[in-house]
Write a protein that holds these residues in place. Structure first.
Motif, mmCIF file in Angstrom:
data_model
loop_
_atom_site.group_PDB
_atom_site.id
_atom_site.type_symbol
_atom_site.label_atom_id
_atom_site.label_comp_id
_atom_site.label_asym_id
_atom_site.label_seq_id
_atom_site.Cartn_x
_atom_site.Cartn_y
_atom_site.Cartn_z
ATOM 1 N N THR A 52 0.858 -1.191 0.000
ATOM 2 C CA THR A 52 0.000 0.000 0.000
ATOM 3 C C THR A 52 0.889 1.235 0.000
ATOM 4 O O THR A 52 0.956 1.975 0.977
ATOM 5 C CB THR A 52 -0.922 -0.007 1.234
ATOM 6 O OG1 THR A 52 -0.144 -0.353 2.398
ATOM 7 C CG2 THR A 52 -2.028 -1.034 1.089
ATOM 8 N N GLY A 80 1.107 4.327 -1.387
ATOM 9 C CA GLY A 80 0.714 5.712 -1.172
ATOM 10 C C GLY A 80 1.753 6.685 -1.682
ATOM 11 O O GLY A 80 2.274 6.555 -2.791
ATOM 12 N N GLU A 134 0.922 0.289 -5.674
ATOM 13 C CA GLU A 134 -0.123 1.290 -5.450
ATOM 14 C C GLU A 134 -1.175 1.157 -6.551
ATOM 15 O O GLU A 134 -0.838 1.107 -7.734
ATOM 16 C CB GLU A 134 0.478 2.696 -5.450
ATOM 17 C CG GLU A 134 -0.526 3.825 -5.365
ATOM 18 C CD GLU A 134 -1.478 3.711 -4.183
ATOM 19 O OE1 GLU A 134 -2.710 3.773 -4.412
ATOM 20 O OE2 GLU A 134 -0.994 3.549 -3.045
ATOM 21 N N ARG A 135 -2.449 1.093 -6.153
ATOM 22 C CA ARG A 135 -3.515 0.917 -7.143
ATOM 23 C C ARG A 135 -3.921 2.218 -7.813
ATOM 24 O O ARG A 135 -4.539 2.206 -8.877
ATOM 25 C CB ARG A 135 -4.727 0.271 -6.478
ATOM 26 C CG ARG A 135 -5.369 1.108 -5.387
ATOM 27 C CD ARG A 135 -6.468 0.351 -4.698
ATOM 28 N NE ARG A 135 -7.074 1.107 -3.606
ATOM 29 C CZ ARG A 135 -8.018 0.642 -2.809
ATOM 30 N NH1 ARG A 135 -8.465 -0.586 -2.990
ATOM 31 N NH2 ARG A 135 -8.517 1.378 -1.841
ATOM 32 N N SER A 182 -8.975 -2.230 3.480
ATOM 33 C CA SER A 182 -8.587 -2.835 2.195
ATOM 34 C C SER A 182 -7.066 -2.741 2.030
ATOM 35 O O SER A 182 -6.507 -1.638 2.066
ATOM 36 C CB SER A 182 -9.289 -2.112 1.050
ATOM 37 O OG SER A 182 -8.888 -2.628 -0.198
ATOM 38 N N VAL A 226 2.135 -3.676 4.969
ATOM 39 C CA VAL A 226 0.815 -3.291 4.482
ATOM 40 C C VAL A 226 0.174 -2.301 5.439
ATOM 41 O O VAL A 226 0.180 -2.493 6.654
ATOM 42 C CB VAL A 226 -0.092 -4.535 4.272
ATOM 43 C CG1 VAL A 226 -0.219 -5.348 5.552
ATOM 44 C CG2 VAL A 226 -1.470 -4.139 3.763
ATOM 45 N N ASP A 227 -0.313 -1.225 4.872
ATOM 46 C CA ASP A 227 -1.047 -0.192 5.614
ATOM 47 C C ASP A 227 -2.443 -0.140 4.998
ATOM 48 O O ASP A 227 -2.711 0.650 4.094
ATOM 49 C CB ASP A 227 -0.330 1.147 5.470
ATOM 50 C CG ASP A 227 -1.075 2.301 6.160
ATOM 51 O OD1 ASP A 227 -2.076 2.030 6.852
ATOM 52 O OD2 ASP A 227 -0.645 3.456 5.993
ATOM 53 N N PRO A 228 -3.357 -1.003 5.463
ATOM 54 C CA PRO A 228 -4.662 -1.124 4.805
ATOM 55 C C PRO A 228 -5.419 0.208 4.755
ATOM 56 O O PRO A 228 -5.410 0.983 5.723
ATOM 57 C CB PRO A 228 -5.405 -2.138 5.693
ATOM 58 C CG PRO A 228 -4.325 -2.895 6.394
ATOM 59 C CD PRO A 228 -3.236 -1.909 6.618
ATOM 60 N N ALA A 229 -6.045 0.457 3.609
ATOM 61 C CA ALA A 229 -6.823 1.684 3.439
ATOM 62 C C ALA A 229 -8.043 1.628 4.339
ATOM 63 O O ALA A 229 -8.830 0.678 4.289
ATOM 64 C CB ALA A 229 -7.238 1.839 1.979
ATOM 65 N N SER A 268 -2.484 -4.842 -5.480
ATOM 66 C CA SER A 268 -1.264 -5.271 -4.796
ATOM 67 C C SER A 268 -1.249 -6.775 -4.521
ATOM 68 O O SER A 268 -0.193 -7.413 -4.582
ATOM 69 C CB SER A 268 -1.075 -4.495 -3.495
ATOM 70 O OG SER A 268 -2.151 -4.720 -2.606
#
Length: 403
Positions: A98, A100, A119-120, A182, A164-167, A147
């Protein structure tokens, strides 16, 4: 800023314009260049505003000509916490699921030979790639897309660590629990541990710690990090090789603004709370990381302090502890709280302004301040809580250094 604005902003003449007007007021710049077809005025104004904010959050990195979006800067790790995360892991290869703005990736790249940034959002992915180049970071591969799909393209065990730093903002709503974020980390727990022996999860500071072991069977450590007394991050460390009977260690980490470690408090959160006592000469409020980690009981045992009541984290003692990890006060007076007589208490002590705080008390600080017409103060403190018998009280105290 949208992707087309970024592409225009990245043109050399517009980057030069951004640097030339670096000290301009963002609103004034936007108004001045509004309607200029060749100039992305809104995007440059956003950069001017973000760069001002970045000076405090990213004191070293902000010296480089980096680009931001308002939301990505708000959600990004500060330098102190990013550097601390990087100090906890090691190995050859790490993947940041993640990415960002890429702040954490930048620090991971200092300790890993190869880092994959995922990153999406195409805008953030392109921003991060630009920023990596500005800082001169090598060894980072930037991937834009889902990801988990990117991770699945690598062999099992390929990475030494996954970050991972979930949204926590999906569909305009902010979530706290891991399963509501997420990616849903509990749902992919086993998959992540196939790909790496260690996983680090940055959870919401509001996450409920007591249920984490049920959601994450490989959980080995919970680290709660504060910077300058403010709780910033809850880090969950998963270890594929953790013994099944291993107790989850909790660590409260107190960082200075420059990232140096001020104190670490370790325990399991299962320590026994001693009996509550009457308010004594010194009054203590532990650092926010200690409270969040559930380690106030451990701290009280270590320092020989007692609780004010059976449910809050206010501590008291007869002796003054100069290096207490939190805030230390000397008690001036204690008053049983009764609305009709409390004005007399304030009048007797000449209190017209105070910092108002409460725990386990029915009125909010703003209600107390309004009710008794109290101005703000950084010297006089009023702590509203309950005594060991459950009766509402007010503790009037001053910071120890002010005595």
């Amino acid at each position: 800023m949208i992707l087309s604005e970024l592409h225009r902003l990245l043109l050399p003449e517009n980057l030069d314009l951004l640097e030339k007007h670096g000290s301009d007021d963002p609103a004034a710049f936007a108004l001045r260049f509004q309607g200029c077809a060749d100039i992305p005025a809104r995007a440059i104004a956003e950069q001017l505003a973000c760069r001002r904010k970045a000076v405090k959050k990213l004191p070293v990195l902000s010296r480089f000509p980096l680009l931001y979006t308002t939301l990505s800067l708000e959600q990004a790790s500060g330098e102190a916490s990013a550097a601390y995360k990087a100090s906890l892991v090691h190995g050859e290869r790490l993947i940041d699921l993640t990415g960002g703005l890429g702040i954490d990736t930048m620090f991971f790249a200092r300790v890993f030979r190869a880092v994959v940034y995922c990153e999406r959002d195409p805008l953030l992915a392109e921003l991060a790639a630009h920023n990596f180049r500005q800082i001169g970071i090598s060894g980072v591969a930037t991937s834009c897309g889902d990801s988990l799909a990117i991770l699945d393209s690598f062999p099992d065990g390929f990475f030494d660590c996954i970050f991972v730093d979930p949204a926590r903002r999906e569909g305009g709503r902010r979530s706290v629990g891991l399963s509501a974020a997420s990616p849903d980390v509990p749902a992919v727990h086993d998959f992540l541990l196939r790909k790496a022996s260690r996983v680090m999860i940055k959870a919401s500071p509001a996450v409920e710690l007591s249920r984490l072991r049920e959601e994450l069977p490989a959980l080995s450590e919970i680290r709660v990090v504060s910077v300058g007394g403010e709780c910033r991050e809850v880090l969950l460390l998963l270890d594929r090789n953790r013994p099944k009977d291993h107790a989850v260690e909790r660590v409260a980490v107190l960082l200075e603004q420059d990232g140096s470690i001020l104190r670490e408090i370790k325990g399991t959160g299962g320590e026994q709370r001693g009996p509550a006592v009457p308010v004594q000469a010194c009054f203590y409020e532990p650092d926010a990381a200690i409270i969040k980690a559930g380690l106030t009981k451990k701290l009280a045992l270590d320092l020989g302090l007692a609780f004010v009541n059976g449910s809050v984290d206010f501590l008291v003692g007869e002796g003054f502890i100069a290096d207490f990890p939190g805030r230390a006060f000397r008690v001036v007076a204690v008053e049983r709280y009764k609305p009709k007589s409390f004005r007399d208490f304030l009048r007797r002590h000449g209190i017209t302004a105070a910092a108002v705080q409460r725990r386990d008390f029915p009125l909010r600080p703003e209600e107390i301040r309004s009710k008794f017409r109290l101005r703000e103060s950084d010297r006089c403190y009023l702590f509203f809580t309950r005594d060991r018998d459950g009766e509402p009280i007010c503790v009037y105290a001053v910071k120890a250094a002010a005595v």
